[in-house]
Each structure stands twice: as structure tokens, then as C-alpha cells.
Enzyme design. Structure first.
Site, PDB file in Angstrom:
ATOM      1  N   THR A 322       0.801  -1.272   0.069  1.00 23.41           N
ATOM      2  CA  THR A 322      -0.131   0.037   0.108  1.00 23.41           C
ATOM      3  C   THR A 322       0.732   1.209  -0.065  1.00 23.41           C
ATOM      4  O   THR A 322       0.658   2.186  -0.661  1.00 23.41           O
ATOM      5  CB  THR A 322      -0.971   0.069   1.092  1.00 23.41           C
ATOM      6  OG1 THR A 322      -1.504  -1.144   1.358  1.00 23.41           O
ATOM      7  CG2 THR A 322      -1.912   1.032   1.137  1.00 23.41           C
ATOM      8  N   TRP A 325       2.480   1.652  -3.350  1.00 25.16           N
ATOM      9  CA  TRP A 325       1.390   2.084  -4.242  1.00 25.16           C
ATOM     10  C   TRP A 325       1.247   3.517  -4.526  1.00 25.16           C
ATOM     11  O   TRP A 325       1.042   4.096  -5.493  1.00 25.16           O
ATOM     12  CB  TRP A 325       0.153   1.405  -3.945  1.00 25.16           C
ATOM     13  CG  TRP A 325      -0.920   1.623  -4.866  1.00 25.16           C
ATOM     14  CD1 TRP A 325      -1.299   0.888  -5.985  1.00 25.16           C
ATOM     15  CD2 TRP A 325      -2.110   2.545  -5.140  1.00 25.16           C
ATOM     16  NE1 TRP A 325      -2.288   1.559  -6.888  1.00 25.16           N
ATOM     17  CE2 TRP A 325      -2.813   2.402  -6.161  1.00 25.16           C
ATOM     18  CE3 TRP A 325      -2.229   3.800  -4.154  1.00 25.16           C
ATOM     19  CZ2 TRP A 325      -3.922   3.297  -6.563  1.00 25.16           C
ATOM     20  CZ3 TRP A 325      -3.243   4.542  -4.334  1.00 25.16           C
ATOM     21  CH2 TRP A 325      -4.019   4.353  -5.610  1.00 25.16           C
ATOM     22  N   HIS A 326       1.350   4.315  -3.358  1.00 22.46           N
ATOM     23  CA  HIS A 326       0.888   5.682  -3.225  1.00 22.46           C
ATOM     24  C   HIS A 326       2.286   6.426  -3.912  1.00 22.46           C
ATOM     25  O   HIS A 326       1.930   7.481  -4.101  1.00 22.46           O
ATOM     26  CB  HIS A 326       0.879   5.917  -1.697  1.00 22.46           C
ATOM     27  CG  HIS A 326      -0.506   5.653  -1.225  1.00 22.46           C
ATOM     28  ND1 HIS A 326      -1.015   4.567  -0.995  1.00 22.46           N
ATOM     29  CD2 HIS A 326      -1.731   6.445  -1.444  1.00 22.46           C
ATOM     30  CE1 HIS A 326      -2.247   4.535  -0.530  1.00 22.46           C
ATOM     31  NE2 HIS A 326      -2.716   5.858  -0.859  1.00 22.46           N
ATOM     32  N   GLY A 327       3.446   5.678  -3.967  1.00 18.16           N
ATOM     33  CA  GLY A 327       4.560   6.493  -4.623  1.00 18.16           C
ATOM     34  C   GLY A 327       5.778   5.733  -4.512  1.00 18.16           C
ATOM     35  O   GLY A 327       5.934   4.958  -3.575  1.00 18.16           O
TER      36      GLY A 327
END
Lengths: 469, 389
Positions: A322, A325-327
Site C-alpha cells: 500500500t 502503491w502511493h508512490g
């Protein structure tokens, strides 16, 4: 093209819906697909690779699912399909991060010092994180028999590329929309209601998120080392609200646009800031992403039913991914790990106290939420350290601090801060659902809509924070 | 039926208002160049402190890594400094001996910015600020006349260099302005002749700063808290006399009233960035008018007309209005208002220069305003640029 742009609101949207409602039902999916590709092409002008990749990715997943239906080697096709999806995501989003990190690592190992791998320098295609996850969920669902492989290329293309959720979700498993792709009802109330959600979302984005963002930007422009402690807190609270209204507003607009076409896209937020724990927060924040990780990673790994140790391992895996995934950056890894630590600690240690005593839970979240967003917002780890030094000024005074800066910025932004606080509570939206359709609500939203347009017109817009993926 | 219409009135009303707004929006979306220019300019007016529109994504360098002289210099000036040591040992051997000769530039100054003087001449012969010197006669004959005869006044000549060389240690922590020569080269006559010297902080007891958001920054984060600041975000030469600002001990006041109430001995004016985008000649005329009016209202004060701070390379290259060529052009015309007697020109830009005539990206987050910590070197620099009354 952002939903909160004049081009979208005054050119794309009227044109699209005019044609959409003039067409017969059978042609509407084709129009949706064409318009979505045009929408994407316009948003990625100058990067033809992005559009090509989207179309190619849609084609590969469409064919893979069809093959899976007939072939005996379904597992192999699934693996290859997923390898393609995540391979593209990796190359475009994470390759340079990996190479850069390796280069940094080589610096610490004497025999390898001096080796510098060249970076690929690929631009991140807009929305790739979102449509990759959708495509993957489709393949997995078809493999597991939860969904039928789509025979119509148009319908599948419309599913994967539909412009309301192409660039930033909500991530919708195929099963949830398939019925609507084949057959959906259009009513005036759906159009009206969808448009109202759109106006509300636009207001959140333009009137709240953008204004709060100005406050947070000011902190960066002053320099993290030079803000007073009250301003540091004010800034990170402003950012916490900005990111919420930005993404929540965007999601409302997406759901509203979907409803105008007769789709029921899932909502993405359920007053997350009213949560009592981090665990609860992540069930109410970006719900479609949380559901994806739950359904396609956490539960396949065994979820929480295979003993404590495995549960913790599964949580760790989910939160590492997670975070990433955000960066593609170390601060997002750190952010994911910290979220994992909090959620695991809640599970094992103190979670039940928080839910038993709501006041305690709220106090806990009021402190934890902005601190977590600080880790999220500041991508440079040294800057992050500096900023925490201002939040908790035990390390001494800052550099050149103007002690009354918070008064100045408080005077400038108090209205947005207060309105933001109000809209972080569940009450305004509860009221909205109750009075939706009443004249009062209509007038309120008309004002919100045109006030937003006025602000956009004045040029105070800035891109969705969440479109940076 | 009736309730159904009422319930769905939002879509109807929105459609109606849409139609009303179309002419307005058509102008915006399909507007001509002029329209765009005007709207951008007015935006900048309102939103100057945090120009979100022009977010500069390149702020990775971040505040955590303050530039240190050696480092930032290395990247920018290497080719220009093969004989650096020689120069620092003997400033007078520079390529501009006539000026330097007049004053015994203190060699104790060491490797500060001065030694680089002259070298970039060949590298960057014409900075946009420079045309001032050549073109001056046509626009301001009187002043240039003075400027041309100035060298005869001996000591003052070249003291611009001296002032640079005099620069106290704080300056050397910052980019040792590889274009230091540019200071010498580009500095208009008035600054070169001025008897700039280092002063103590109490010099600013009787000083007034007039300016826009950059001056607001100087007030908040600079060291000169004993001065008064008639500064406001978005202030321009057009609004300088119509804006009200709160001055400690005076209260909310206009500029005219303020100058009638308090007698300032030094007045610093740094305006101009907000004016970019408006008709250029009008701006220049208005600027002169404002300076003239201040001159009349404070006849005994020394007036410093200050160059506008550059913007970062990132912003300058993307922005059709707020870019450094435009700023340099305006600064050139501002410099021509100086007479070297009671009006002097100050150019802070070399202190924060990236070596190519831009505001160093290490010094700014938004491409336009300095990080707070850099206002200290700015005020330190001002302490070296005093004019003894």
C-alpha cells in the site's frame, strides 16, 4: 483534463452528455469508450506512450480473459496476464526508483562504488496505478470464476477506460459493473442526483482543498526549518484536510458522473476522520483501494485466520505494498511501515481501548492522522526530519523563525480551516443525504458550483494531489 | 409531477445558469493573447505570495541542504576561474583596472565575491540589466551626464567593487556569485560611484522599506526589525500611494501620510514584479513618478531604488510574464532613476544568483520568494550597502 477544470466542465461534459443522451442505448458504451480515450489523450498530450499503453493493456487483458475461458492452461494465462500488468506498472512507476536506490546502495559498498546504473527516465502514465489494479482484479475474478470473461471488446474497453474513474478510481471490480454495462436505466433523478454530487465534490476540491493547500504550500515556501511550531501544526492539519477534500471531492465527482450515466460506482470515503483507530480509518478512507488489497492480497495470503504470526506477516505485506502503491519513494515505504506498526499494535495491544472509549479514540486519531500525513507529504527524508523538529521543537529553535507567522496565516486561512473542520465530521454529509432534492439543497449547491467556477476562473486551481501517481 | 420537477430542479437551474455564463467563459477559454496576459497579471496581483499557478516542482534540493559557497560555485563558475588565486591576491589586476584603481580595495577581503570580477565578461557580455549604460542618454540625459563625468570624482569610483570586496563574512557563505564580475560589469554607474560602505544596524533606525511580498518577507524574516516597512503583498507602483499599511507607532496609514508623519533618512523601494504584464512604458513612467513623489515628500532622505529579485530558472523559463529577461529589463530602467547623489540603485540578485542570472533554486520553494532563512543574508547584505549621510 481534470474534472475541476473549465475545459472539462464547460466543453467536455456538456458535449459528452449531449451526445450520450441523444444516442440509442446500444451505442452509448461505444461513445463512452471513444470519449474516454479522447479524455485520456487530451490529458496526456505530448506523451503518446501513455495512450498506447492504455489501449495495449486493455487489449491484452481482454484477450487473456477470453483465452482463459477456453484454454486448459488457465493458470499459466493468469500468471502471464498479471505479469504483464504488474510488469508495466513496475517499469513505468518503480524502475527508476529501484535503479536510483541501487546506485545509492553501491555508494556504501566499496568494491561497487562508482557504479552508476543509468535511469530509464520514463514518465509515469496518468492513472496507471488505478487501471492496472482494475485489470488485475478482472483477470483474477475471471480465473476464480467470480466473473464472466467479457466477450464484447467495447464493453470491456468501456469498463477499463471509462473516464469518470480512469485517472484516480474508484477502483471497481468487474463484477460490480458488468450488469450495468449491459443494461442500465437512465432517469432524470439519476442525472440530477449525479450532478449534485459532482457539484458538491467540485466545491470540496476547489473551495476547500485548494485553499487549504495554499496554507500547506506556504509552509514549504517559508522552508520547514523556519516555521513556528503552531504554524507547523496548522500546516499539517491543513494538509490533512486538503488531501481528504481533494480525493473525496474527486471521488464524489467520479461517482456523480457515473450515476449520470446510470452506473453505481462505489463510494470511496465514509467520514474517515471520525474513525476511532487506524484500523477503522483504513476501512473508511479510499475504501475501494483497501478493498482491493483485502480481496486480492490479504485474504489470499490467509487473512487473519491463520494465527497471529501469519496475520502480522500478512498485514506487513499489505502495508508495504500500500505504501509503495502511493508512490515510488522511500517516504512512502516508511509511511506504509508506520501504518503497519500502528495497525498491528492496535490489533495486538490497545485497539479495544480506543473503541471502548470513543473520546480516547478521537484524541488518538487527531494526533496520529496529521503525523502520518506529514510522512506522506514530505518526500525528502531530511526535510521530514526537519519538519518533525518543528512540530516537536525539543531540538531547539528553528532557523530565522517569525514567531507570529501562525497569526498571519491564521488570519489568511481561518475560513477554510473552520469549514474544513466542519466538513471532516460526518454531519454535513448526513444532512446532505437527507435534504438532497430539496430546494434548500438545490440553492446551496448552485452557489457552491458557481463559487467554484469563479475560483477556477480566477485561476486559483491546482491539480489533484492524488493524480501524481 | 410538481414535486418531481422541484426535486430535479438542480439540473434545470444549472443548465440555465450555464447558458448565462457561456459568453464569459468563452472569453476565458478562447481568449486572445491580451486577455490571457491581463488575467494572468491580475492573478499575480492577488495571489503573489503563493503563486500556486506556478508551482515549481523542482524544490527537491530542499531547505535541508543550504548551499555552501564552494559547492554551488563549483557547478556554475568553473570555466571562468582558472586564475582565481591570482585574482584574489590582487584585485586590481582585474580586467577593469580603471575603476578598481581608484580605491585601494582591501585585500583582506579574501576570496569573497569581488575577485571573480571581470572574468565573466567574455562569457556573458550582455546581461539584460546592462543596456542601461548604453541606452541611458536617450532616456535620462541628466543622470547619465552625471554618470559620465563621475569618474573625476576619484574615490567614489570603483567603490562598488570596494563594497563588494568589503563584504563581511556572512556573504561568503552564499553562492560566491560566480557572476561577481557581472556585479561590476552590470552595475549601473550610480551604484558604482556611490560611497557604499558597511554600516551598523542602527543605520536602519530611520529607514523605511517600501515594497511587495518580497519586502514583507524581509520584514518578517530579515534582521532589520528596527526599520519601518510600508509593504504589502501585491503592492505595485500603481497601488503604492493608495494602499494602507499598518506601521507600528503610527497605525494604519497611507504612504503620503506616513512620509508626512515620520521623517525617514533612508527609503528603500523595491517594487516592480507585480507590474510585469502591464504596459511596460506606463510602468516605467509610473515608477519614476512614484520615486519623484517620494522624493518630494521626503526631500532629505536617501532613496534606494532596488532591483527586483529574480525568479528561479524553472519559473523564468516557463512564465511568459514573470521571467528574468522581463525583470532585468525593468531593473535596467529602475537603475536609471539613480543619480548617485541622493538616489542609489541596489541589486541584491548576485547574492542569490545561480550563476546564470536566475534566482538559485536552492533559495526558493515557489520560484519567486526566498526561503525564510535567506532573508538574513539579505539584511546582512543591506548592512554592507549603506550610504553615509
Amino acid at each position: 483534463m481534470l474534472f475541476s477544470s473549465l475545459e472539462f466542465i464547460f466543453i467536455f461534459m456538456p458535449l459528452f452528455f449531449a451526445v450520450y443522451f441523444l444516442l440509442k442505448n446500444g451505442l452509448r458504451n461505444i461513445w463512452l469508450l471513444i470519449a474516454s480515450l479522447a479524455f485520456y489523450a487530451y490529458g496526456t498530450v505530448g506523451e503518446p506512450a501513455a495512450l498506447i499503453l492504455l489501449v495495449f493493456s486493455a487489449a491484452v487483458n481482454y484477450l487473456a480473459a477470453l483465452l482463459m475461458r477456453r484454454s486448459a492452461r488457465r493458470r499459466l494465462i493468469l500468471v502471464l496476464g498479471l505479469a504483464f500488468d504488474f510488469g508495466c506498472l513496475f517499469v513505468f512507476k518503480y524502475l527508476d526508483f529501484l535503479l536510483g536506490s541501487l546506485n545509492a546502495l553501491f555508494g556504501f559498498i566499496p568494491p561497487l562504488r562508482g557504479i552508476s546504473l543509468p535511469l530509464a527516465g520514463l514518465a509515469l502514465p496518468i492513472g496507471i496505478s488505478f487501471y492496472t489494479f482494475q485489470a488485475a482484479s478482472y483477470l483474477i475474478d475471471v480465473y476464480a470464476g467470480r466473473a464472466e470473461a467479457e466477450k464484447s471488446a467495447v464493453r470491456f474497453g468501456a469498463y477499463l477506460c471509462m473516464f469518470p474513474r480512469l485517472t484516480a478510481g474508484p477502483i471497481t471490480p468487474y463484477g460490480a459493473v458488468t450488469r450495468r454495462l449491459e443494461n442500465r436505466r437512465h432517469t432524470l433523478w439519476k442525472v440530477n442526483s449525479g450532478l449534485m454530487d459532482f457539484a458538491l465534490g467540485l466545491g470540496m476540491k476547489v473551495l476547500l482543498a485548494n485553499q487549504l493547500g495554499r496554507l500547506w504550500n506556504s509552509v514549504g515556501y517559508i522552508g520547514y526549518e523556519s516555521v513556528s511550531t503552531p504554524l507547523a501544526w496548522m500546516g499539517i492539519f491543513a494538509y490533512s484536510m486538503q488531501i481528504y477534500f481533494d480525493f473525496h471531492g474527486y471521488s464524489l465527482m467520479a461517482v456523480g458522473l457515473g450515476r449520470m450515466m446510470g452506473f453505481d460506482l462505489p463510494r470511496n470515503f465514509d467520514s474517515p476522520y471520525a474513525s476511532l483507530s487506524m484500523t477503522e480509518f483504513w476501512r473508511r478512507w479510499h475504501m475501494t483501494l483497501g478493498a482491493w488489497f483485502r480481496d486480492y492480497i490479504y485474504i489470499p495470503l490467509g487473512g487473519s485466520r491463520s494465527g497471529k504470526a501469519k496475520t502480522i506477516r500478512n498485514l506487513l505485506v499489505v502495508w508495504l505494498f500500500t505504501g509503495l502503491w502511493h508512490g515510488a519513494n522511500w517516504n512512502f515505504v516508511l509511511w506504509g511501515l508506520l501504518t503497519f506498526v500502528l495497525i498491528a499494535a492496535e490489533k495486538l495491544l490497545y485497539g479495544r481501548f480506543l473503541t471502548a472509549k470513543p473520546a480516547l479514540g478521537h484524541v488518538y486519531m487527531i494526533i496520529v492522522i496529521p503525523l502520518m500525513w506529514a510522512v506522506f507529504a514530505i518526500t525528502d527524508l531530511r526535510d521530514l526530519f526537519t519538519f518533525f523538529g518543528r512540530l516537536f521543537p525539543f531540538g531547539g529553535p528553528g532557523v530565522n523563525v517569525y514567531a507570529l507567522d501562525y497569526v498571519k496565516y491564521g488570519k489568511m486561512h481561518w475560513a477554510a480551516l473552520l469549514a474544513g473542520l466542519l466538513f471532516c465530521t460526518p454531519y454535513p454529509e448526513r444532512l446532505y443525504r437527507k435534504i438532497k432534492g430539496s430546494p434548500l439543497c438545490t440553492v446551496f449547491l448552485l452557489i457552491v458550483f458557481w463559487a467554484s467556477i469563479y475560483f477556477l476562473y480566477k485561476g486559483l486551481d491546482d491539480p489533484f494531489v492524488y493524480c501524481k501517481f | 409531477m410538481k414535486s418531481r420537477i422541484l426535486k430535479n430542479s438542480f439540473v434545470v437551474l444549472l443548465a440555465l445558469t450555464y447558458l448565462l455564463a457561456i459568453p464569459l467563459l468563452a472569453a476565458r477559454l478562447f481568449g486572445t493573447e491580451e486577455n490571457v496576459t491581463a488575467s494572468v497579471a491580475s492573478t499575480a496581483h492577488a495571489a503573489e505570495p503563493e503563486p500556486l499557478l506556478y508551482n515549481d516542482p523542482g524544490k527537491d534540493a530542499g531547505p535541508a541542504s543550504p548551499p555552501d559557497g564552494g559547492d554551488s560555485g563549483g557547478g556554475t563558475d568553473a570555466p571562468a576561474l582558472p586564475d582565481d588565486p591570482k585574482q584574489s591576491a590582487d584585485p586590481s589586476a582585474e580586467e577593469s583596472p580603471p575603476e578598481a584603481g581608484g580605491t585601494a580595495a582591501p585585500d583582506t577581503a579574501g576570496p569573497s565575491s569581488a575577485p571573480q570580477g571581470g572574468t565573466p565578461e567574455t562569457q556573458r557580455p550582455v546581461q539584460t540589466g546592462m543596456p542601461g549604460e548604453e541606452q541611458a542618454p536617450s532616456t535620462a540625459p541628466g543622470e547619465t551626464g552625471a554618470a559620465e563625468t563621475a569618474p573625476s570624482s576619484g574615490p567614489p569610483s570603483g567603490s562598488g567593487d570596494a563594497a563588494q570586496a568589503d563584504t563581511p563574512p556572512p556573504l561568503t557563505e552564499y553562492p560566491p556569485d560566480p557572476e561577481g564580475g557581472a556585479v561590476t560589469q552590470d552595475t549601473p554607474p550610480a551604484q558604482r560611484r556611490g560611497t557604499f560602505s558597511t554600516v551598523t544596524k542602527d543605520y536602519f533606525d530611520t529607514a523605511l522599506f517600501i515594497g511587495d511580498s518580497r519586502t514583507v518577507g524581509l520584514r518578517e524574516y530579515g534582521d532589520l526589525d528596527n526599520a519601518d516597512y510600508f509593504a504589502d503583498v501585491g503592492m505595485s507602483v500603481f497601488s503604492a500611494f493608495s494602499t494602507k499599511v499598518s506601521i507600528p507607532g503610527v497605525g494604519g496609514t497611507g504612504l503620503e501620510n506616513l512620509l508626512g508623519t515620520i521623517v525617514y533618512e533612508k527609503i528603500y523601494i523595491m517594487l516592480g514584479i507585480n507590474e510585469l504584464g502591464y504596459d511596460y512604458d506606463t510602468v516605467v513612467t509610473k515608477y519614476a513618478e512614484v520615486v519623484g513623489k517620494i522624493r518630494d515628500l521626503a526631500p532629505d532622505a536617501i532613496i534606494f531604488v532596488c532591483a527586483n529579485l529574480h525568479v528561479s530558472e524553472g519559473r523564468s523559463s516557463k512564465d511568459s510574464i514573470f521571467n528574468n529577461p522581463n525583470i532585468d529589463k525593468l531593473n535596467g530602467d529602475i537603475s536609471r532613476l539613480a543619480d548617485g547623489e541622493t538616489i542609489f540603485y541596489l541589486d541584491i540578485n548576485p547574492v542569490f544568483d545561480d550563476g546564470c542570472g536566475n534566482l538559485s533554486s536552492e533559495c526558493t520553494g515557489d520560484g519567486t520568494h526566498l526561503y525564510a532563512k535567506y532573508y538574513k543574508p539579505w539584511s546582512d547584505w543591506l548592512l554592507t550597502m549603506g550610504i553615509k549621510v
